[in-house]
Design a protein around this motif. Sequence first.
Motif, PDB file in Angstrom:
ATOM      1  N   MET A   1       0.542  -1.316   0.065  1.00  0.00           N
ATOM      2  CA  MET A   1      -0.011  -0.023   0.022  1.00  0.00           C
ATOM      3  C   MET A   1       0.822   1.282   0.316  1.00  0.00           C
ATOM      4  SD  MET A   1      -3.474  -1.341   1.923  1.00  0.00           S
ATOM      5  CE  MET A   1      -3.979   0.308   2.115  1.00  0.00           C
ATOM      6  N   GLU A   2       2.072   0.859   0.238  1.00  0.00           N
ATOM      7  CA  GLU A   2       3.196   2.120   0.493  1.00  0.00           C
ATOM      8  C   GLU A   2       3.196   2.594  -0.783  1.00  0.00           C
ATOM      9  OE1 GLU A   2       7.054   3.989   3.138  1.00  0.00           O
ATOM     10  OE2 GLU A   2       7.013   2.178   2.784  1.00  0.00           O
ATOM     11  N   LYS A   3       4.040   1.487  -1.526  1.00  0.00           N
ATOM     12  CA  LYS A   3       3.831   1.467  -3.106  1.00  0.00           C
ATOM     13  C   LYS A   3       3.255   2.259  -4.442  1.00  0.00           C
ATOM     14  CE  LYS A   3       6.789  -2.174  -2.968  1.00  0.00           C
ATOM     15  NZ  LYS A   3       7.555  -3.724  -3.053  1.00  0.00           N
ATOM     16  N   THR A   4       1.375   2.327  -3.318  1.00  0.00           N
ATOM     17  CA  THR A   4       0.633   2.804  -4.305  1.00  0.00           C
ATOM     18  C   THR A   4       0.103   4.350  -3.267  1.00  0.00           C
ATOM     19  OG1 THR A   4      -0.767   1.512  -2.937  1.00  0.00           O
ATOM     20  CG2 THR A   4      -0.808   0.149  -5.098  1.00  0.00           C
ATOM     21  N   GLY A   5       1.157   4.255  -2.391  1.00  0.00           N
ATOM     22  CA  GLY A   5       0.539   5.639  -2.134  1.00  0.00           C
ATOM     23  C   GLY A   5      -0.247   6.406  -1.172  1.00  0.00           C
ATOM     24  N   LEU A   6      -0.622   4.760  -0.245  1.00  0.00           N
ATOM     25  CA  LEU A   6      -2.142   4.962   0.439  1.00  0.00           C
ATOM     26  C   LEU A   6      -1.791   5.392   1.358  1.00  0.00           C
ATOM     27  CD1 LEU A   6      -4.563   2.051  -1.145  1.00  0.00           C
ATOM     28  CD2 LEU A   6      -4.459   4.907  -1.928  1.00  0.00           C
ATOM     29  N   LEU A   7      -0.716   4.767   1.896  1.00  0.00           N
ATOM     30  CA  LEU A   7       0.396   4.876   3.411  1.00  0.00           C
ATOM     31  C   LEU A   7       1.522   5.250   2.945  1.00  0.00           C
ATOM     32  CD1 LEU A   7      -0.645   1.545   4.251  1.00  0.00           C
ATOM     33  CD2 LEU A   7      -2.263   3.483   5.033  1.00  0.00           C
ATOM     34  N   TYR A   8       2.194   6.084   4.321  1.00  0.00           N
ATOM     35  CA  TYR A   8       3.574   6.132   4.639  1.00  0.00           C
ATOM     36  C   TYR A   8       3.790   5.651   6.191  1.00  0.00           C
ATOM     37  CZ  TYR A   8       2.381   9.929   6.782  1.00  0.00           C
ATOM     38  OH  TYR A   8       2.274  11.175   7.889  1.00  0.00           O
ATOM     39  N   LYS A   9       4.698   5.562   6.095  1.00  0.00           N
ATOM     40  CA  LYS A   9       6.064   5.462   7.460  1.00  0.00           C
ATOM     41  C   LYS A   9       6.984   5.887   7.716  1.00  0.00           C
ATOM     42  CE  LYS A   9       7.728   1.500   5.416  1.00  0.00           C
ATOM     43  NZ  LYS A   9       8.134   0.054   4.937  1.00  0.00           N
ATOM     44  N   ILE A  10       7.079   6.387   9.212  1.00  0.00           N
ATOM     45  CA  ILE A  10       8.094   7.602   9.741  1.00  0.00           C
ATOM     46  C   ILE A  10       8.545   6.877  11.012  1.00  0.00           C
ATOM     47  CG2 ILE A  10       7.895   9.591  10.997  1.00  0.00           C
ATOM     48  CD1 ILE A  10       6.272  10.734   9.584  1.00  0.00           C
ATOM     49  N   VAL A  11      10.169   6.429  10.862  1.00  0.00           N
ATOM     50  CA  VAL A  11      10.716   5.905  11.719  1.00  0.00           C
ATOM     51  C   VAL A  11      10.132   7.131  13.543  1.00  0.00           C
ATOM     52  CG1 VAL A  11      13.203   5.711  13.280  1.00  0.00           C
ATOM     53  CG2 VAL A  11      12.387   5.456  10.770  1.00  0.00           C
ATOM     54  N   ASP A  12      10.091   6.180  14.274  1.00  0.00           N
ATOM     55  CA  ASP A  12       9.582   7.017  15.769  1.00  0.00           C
ATOM     56  C   ASP A  12      10.724   7.402  15.827  1.00  0.00           C
ATOM     57  OD1 ASP A  12       7.071   5.875  17.948  1.00  0.00           O
ATOM     58  OD2 ASP A  12       9.317   6.591  18.394  1.00  0.00           O
ATOM     59  N   GLU A  13       9.996   8.973  16.444  1.00  0.00           N
ATOM     60  CA  GLU A  13      11.484   9.211  16.656  1.00  0.00           C
ATOM     61  C   GLU A  13      12.086   8.703  18.378  1.00  0.00           C
ATOM     62  OE1 GLU A  13       8.616  12.705  19.160  1.00  0.00           O
ATOM     63  OE2 GLU A  13       8.629  12.760  16.904  1.00  0.00           O
ATOM     64  N   ASN A  14      11.448   8.277  19.092  1.00  0.00           N
ATOM     65  CA  ASN A  14      11.400   8.001  20.180  1.00  0.00           C
ATOM     66  C   ASN A  14      12.638   5.874  20.100  1.00  0.00           C
ATOM     67  OD1 ASN A  14      10.478  10.530  22.209  1.00  0.00           O
ATOM     68  ND2 ASN A  14       8.690   9.019  22.156  1.00  0.00           N
ATOM     69  N   ASP A  15      12.117   5.580  19.428  1.00  0.00           N
ATOM     70  CA  ASP A  15      13.211   4.386  19.309  1.00  0.00           C
ATOM     71  C   ASP A  15      12.741   4.022  17.818  1.00  0.00           C
ATOM     72  OD1 ASP A  15      13.395   1.312  19.228  1.00  0.00           O
ATOM     73  OD2 ASP A  15      12.015   1.041  20.416  1.00  0.00           O
ATOM     74  N   ALA A  16      13.807   3.725  16.964  1.00  0.00           N
ATOM     75  CA  ALA A  16      13.900   3.817  15.896  1.00  0.00           C
ATOM     76  C   ALA A  16      14.476   2.612  15.191  1.00  0.00           C
ATOM     77  CB  ALA A  16      15.899   4.132  15.418  1.00  0.00           C
TER      78      ALA A  16
END
Length: 173
Positions: A77-92
């Motif tokens: 779903m990320e490849k189709t542009g529906l979602l994106y991921k972010i690394v958690d600022e408190n735990d990489a």
Amino acid sequence: MKDTENRALLHMLLNLFRGLYKSIDDDLREAAAKCGLTTAQQHLLWVLYFNNGSTLTEISELGQWHVSTVMNMVERMEKTGLLYKIVDENDARVKRIFLTPQGEALREKTETMTDNYRLYRILAETDEAELKKEIKPLINLVRRLAGDKFVNYVMESTNYLRDSAGVTANKTN
């Protein structure tokens, strides 16, 4: 005799739930396909609508999936542009998953597709007091099988839908 009756009740409930699930799943599958989604992808959009920024583990618990299933779905779903991921600022080591505007627009589209659901029509025709009476044992059974956390998510997201009545703003963790 109790063992025989319990086995008979188990048989009845398993088959009634299977029939109910199959009917609902057929409607879900048809509605999701109209949006170019699988039923699992449609469900994931809704999980994130209520809990945008969830971790893979949180999504797996709320969606009732294995974590590996969630990982694969999120990647696609990320490849189709529906979602994106972010690394958690408190735990990489942790990634948080968010809906994109495109994902939210598609989720909104699924919200208006009530004509696709036979269950929606049945609910519209059923007395509210009767529904509450019939739903209570189901909630209790799911609580015992799937746990408090899952039922609490279902109840909180249901209340959110009731409270927002037409408002389509994301609720984050």
